[in-house]
Scaffold this motif. Sequence first.
Motif, PDB file in Angstrom:
ATOM      1  N   LYS A   1      -0.613   4.358   8.697  1.00  0.00           N
ATOM      2  CA  LYS A   1      -1.823   4.115   9.485  1.00  0.00           C
ATOM      3  C   LYS A   1      -1.871   2.693   9.999  1.00  0.00           C
ATOM      4  O   LYS A   1      -2.322   2.440  11.139  1.00  0.00           O
ATOM      5  CB  LYS A   1      -3.056   4.423   8.629  1.00  0.00           C
ATOM      6  CG  LYS A   1      -4.366   4.410   9.415  1.00  0.00           C
ATOM      7  CD  LYS A   1      -4.365   5.471  10.511  1.00  0.00           C
ATOM      8  CE  LYS A   1      -5.670   5.477  11.291  1.00  0.00           C
ATOM      9  NZ  LYS A   1      -5.626   6.429  12.429  1.00  0.00           N
ATOM     10  N   GLU A   2      -1.397   1.725   9.212  1.00  0.00           N
ATOM     11  CA  GLU A   2      -1.495   0.322   9.595  1.00  0.00           C
ATOM     12  C   GLU A   2      -0.427  -0.118  10.583  1.00  0.00           C
ATOM     13  O   GLU A   2      -0.692  -0.964  11.442  1.00  0.00           O
ATOM     14  CB  GLU A   2      -1.431  -0.562   8.344  1.00  0.00           C
ATOM     15  CG  GLU A   2      -2.658  -0.457   7.454  1.00  0.00           C
ATOM     16  CD  GLU A   2      -2.543  -1.329   6.223  1.00  0.00           C
ATOM     17  OE1 GLU A   2      -1.518  -2.019   6.059  1.00  0.00           O
ATOM     18  OE2 GLU A   2      -3.496  -1.321   5.406  1.00  0.00           O
TER      19      GLU A   2
ATOM     20  N   PRO B   1       0.834  -1.208   0.000  1.00  0.00           N
ATOM     21  CA  PRO B   1       0.000   0.000   0.000  1.00  0.00           C
ATOM     22  C   PRO B   1       0.865   1.253   0.000  1.00  0.00           C
ATOM     23  O   PRO B   1       2.031   1.217   0.411  1.00  0.00           O
ATOM     24  CB  PRO B   1      -0.791  -0.116   1.306  1.00  0.00           C
ATOM     25  CG  PRO B   1      -0.727  -1.549   1.681  1.00  0.00           C
ATOM     26  CD  PRO B   1       0.586  -2.055   1.170  1.00  0.00           C
TER      27      PRO B   1
ATOM     28  N   ASP C   1      -3.602  10.380  13.540  1.00  0.00           N
ATOM     29  CA  ASP C   1      -4.123  10.939  12.304  1.00  0.00           C
ATOM     30  C   ASP C   1      -5.064   9.964  11.597  1.00  0.00           C
ATOM     31  O   ASP C   1      -4.858   8.747  11.619  1.00  0.00           O
ATOM     32  CB  ASP C   1      -2.973  11.293  11.352  1.00  0.00           C
ATOM     33  CG  ASP C   1      -1.877  12.081  12.027  1.00  0.00           C
ATOM     34  OD1 ASP C   1      -1.236  11.528  12.964  1.00  0.00           O
ATOM     35  OD2 ASP C   1      -1.638  13.229  11.631  1.00  0.00           O
ATOM     36  N   THR C   2      -6.054  10.528  10.935  1.00  0.00           N
ATOM     37  CA  THR C   2      -6.914   9.703  10.090  1.00  0.00           C
ATOM     38  C   THR C   2      -6.168   9.409   8.783  1.00  0.00           C
ATOM     39  O   THR C   2      -5.181  10.077   8.450  1.00  0.00           O
ATOM     40  CB  THR C   2      -8.229  10.426   9.769  1.00  0.00           C
ATOM     41  OG1 THR C   2      -7.930  11.581   8.956  1.00  0.00           O
ATOM     42  CG2 THR C   2      -8.934  10.847  11.041  1.00  0.00           C
ATOM     43  N   LEU C   3      -6.672   8.431   8.047  1.00  0.00           N
ATOM     44  CA  LEU C   3      -6.056   8.108   6.766  1.00  0.00           C
ATOM     45  C   LEU C   3      -6.129   9.307   5.827  1.00  0.00           C
ATOM     46  O   LEU C   3      -5.177   9.596   5.091  1.00  0.00           O
ATOM     47  CB  LEU C   3      -6.744   6.894   6.142  1.00  0.00           C
ATOM     48  CG  LEU C   3      -6.213   6.451   4.773  1.00  0.00           C
ATOM     49  CD1 LEU C   3      -4.727   6.121   4.858  1.00  0.00           C
ATOM     50  CD2 LEU C   3      -7.006   5.254   4.260  1.00  0.00           C
ATOM     51  N   ALA C   4      -7.235  10.027   5.852  1.00  0.00           N
ATOM     52  CA  ALA C   4      -7.380  11.205   4.995  1.00  0.00           C
ATOM     53  C   ALA C   4      -6.343  12.262   5.350  1.00  0.00           C
ATOM     54  O   ALA C   4      -5.765  12.906   4.465  1.00  0.00           O
ATOM     55  CB  ALA C   4      -8.784  11.775   5.126  1.00  0.00           C
ATOM     56  N   GLU C   5      -6.092  12.443   6.633  1.00  0.00           N
ATOM     57  CA  GLU C   5      -5.080  13.415   7.064  1.00  0.00           C
ATOM     58  C   GLU C   5      -3.695  12.989   6.611  1.00  0.00           C
ATOM     59  O   GLU C   5      -2.884  13.824   6.179  1.00  0.00           O
ATOM     60  CB  GLU C   5      -5.129  13.567   8.584  1.00  0.00           C
ATOM     61  CG  GLU C   5      -6.370  14.287   9.082  1.00  0.00           C
ATOM     62  CD  GLU C   5      -6.503  14.250  10.595  1.00  0.00           C
ATOM     63  OE1 GLU C   5      -7.134  15.165  11.150  1.00  0.00           O
ATOM     64  OE2 GLU C   5      -5.982  13.290  11.229  1.00  0.00           O
ATOM     65  N   LEU C   6      -3.401  11.710   6.705  1.00  0.00           N
ATOM     66  CA  LEU C   6      -2.098  11.203   6.265  1.00  0.00           C
ATOM     67  C   LEU C   6      -1.945  11.340   4.756  1.00  0.00           C
ATOM     68  O   LEU C   6      -0.854  11.649   4.262  1.00  0.00           O
ATOM     69  CB  LEU C   6      -1.941   9.739   6.685  1.00  0.00           C
ATOM     70  CG  LEU C   6      -1.778   9.492   8.189  1.00  0.00           C
ATOM     71  CD1 LEU C   6      -1.884   8.013   8.505  1.00  0.00           C
ATOM     72  CD2 LEU C   6      -0.428  10.036   8.674  1.00  0.00           C
ATOM     73  N   GLU C   7      -3.008  11.110   4.020  1.00  0.00           N
ATOM     74  CA  GLU C   7      -2.942  11.261   2.566  1.00  0.00           C
ATOM     75  C   GLU C   7      -2.668  12.704   2.182  1.00  0.00           C
ATOM     76  O   GLU C   7      -1.945  12.967   1.217  1.00  0.00           O
ATOM     77  CB  GLU C   7      -4.241  10.765   1.946  1.00  0.00           C
ATOM     78  CG  GLU C   7      -4.368   9.245   1.980  1.00  0.00           C
ATOM     79  CD  GLU C   7      -5.718   8.747   1.525  1.00  0.00           C
ATOM     80  OE1 GLU C   7      -5.822   7.562   1.160  1.00  0.00           O
ATOM     81  OE2 GLU C   7      -6.690   9.547   1.526  1.00  0.00           O
TER      82      GLU C   7
ATOM     83  N   PRO D   1       0.837   6.621   3.080  1.00  0.00           N
ATOM     84  CA  PRO D   1      -0.139   6.981   4.108  1.00  0.00           C
ATOM     85  C   PRO D   1      -0.809   5.763   4.753  1.00  0.00           C
ATOM     86  O   PRO D   1      -0.988   5.705   5.967  1.00  0.00           O
ATOM     87  CB  PRO D   1      -1.156   7.834   3.353  1.00  0.00           C
ATOM     88  CG  PRO D   1      -0.391   8.398   2.208  1.00  0.00           C
ATOM     89  CD  PRO D   1       0.558   7.318   1.806  1.00  0.00           C
ATOM     90  N   ARG D   2      -1.168   4.785   3.930  1.00  0.00           N
ATOM     91  CA  ARG D   2      -1.832   3.601   4.472  1.00  0.00           C
ATOM     92  C   ARG D   2      -0.876   2.761   5.312  1.00  0.00           C
ATOM     93  O   ARG D   2      -1.259   2.218   6.361  1.00  0.00           O
ATOM     94  CB  ARG D   2      -2.431   2.766   3.349  1.00  0.00           C
ATOM     95  CG  ARG D   2      -3.206   1.544   3.853  1.00  0.00           C
ATOM     96  CD  ARG D   2      -4.015   0.894   2.755  1.00  0.00           C
ATOM     97  NE  ARG D   2      -5.047   1.808   2.261  1.00  0.00           N
ATOM     98  CZ  ARG D   2      -5.862   1.504   1.255  1.00  0.00           C
ATOM     99  NH1 ARG D   2      -5.752   0.342   0.648  1.00  0.00           N
ATOM    100  NH2 ARG D   2      -6.770   2.367   0.870  1.00  0.00           N
TER     101      ARG D   2
END
Length: 205
Positions: free
Chosen positions: A179-180, A172, A186-192, A175-176
Amino acid sequence: MTVEITSAEELRELLGAPMPRAVTKERVVLHERDRQWLAASPFCLVATAGADGSCDVSPKGDPPGFVKVLDEVTLAIPERPGNRRADGYRNILENPHVGLIFVIPGRTDTLRINGRARLIREAPWFDDMVVRGHRPILAIEVVVEQIFYHCAKAFLRSELWQPQIWQPDVLPPRPRLVKEVESVPDTLAELERRYGPEYLKSLYR
């Protein structure tokens, strides 16, 4: 059954004597070709070890020629904004020995330099290391103790520079992965957003 190698004698018996060429290629002074290589290289790996033996390998990269040759036995590698862990820098404060590998994209040989390092927080030559208007935060100054060109076999075996075998999507995106596998709020959207176009704008700040 697992069989461990426990002595230098056993290792040498297994591998055999080094080829004469592999021994005699070592030098202690930068050749003009070494300077040309450093001027063309945009990327190097810096290996360090702490007083307790803990090791670190850190990538350093900038536009080609980012490493400054100070004289025939001394070079400097600039530091740019990063994650601030400073693992390798803390190692250098405890143990000055470093190993460097300089890569030129597309080439299968590399330039290896081993030496003794110190951390410099300011020097007149920092002005020569400005990129996009930013001076380095600090620099690693390395006095060469051993220098030689490393053969191409590892790059050829791995086919590293063959785009047809590249698989950047085998895992992935960044960002993913963060997160994993990392503990982040942070949310995934924030990391992206963090690792998107804004990330490129933060390379030197």
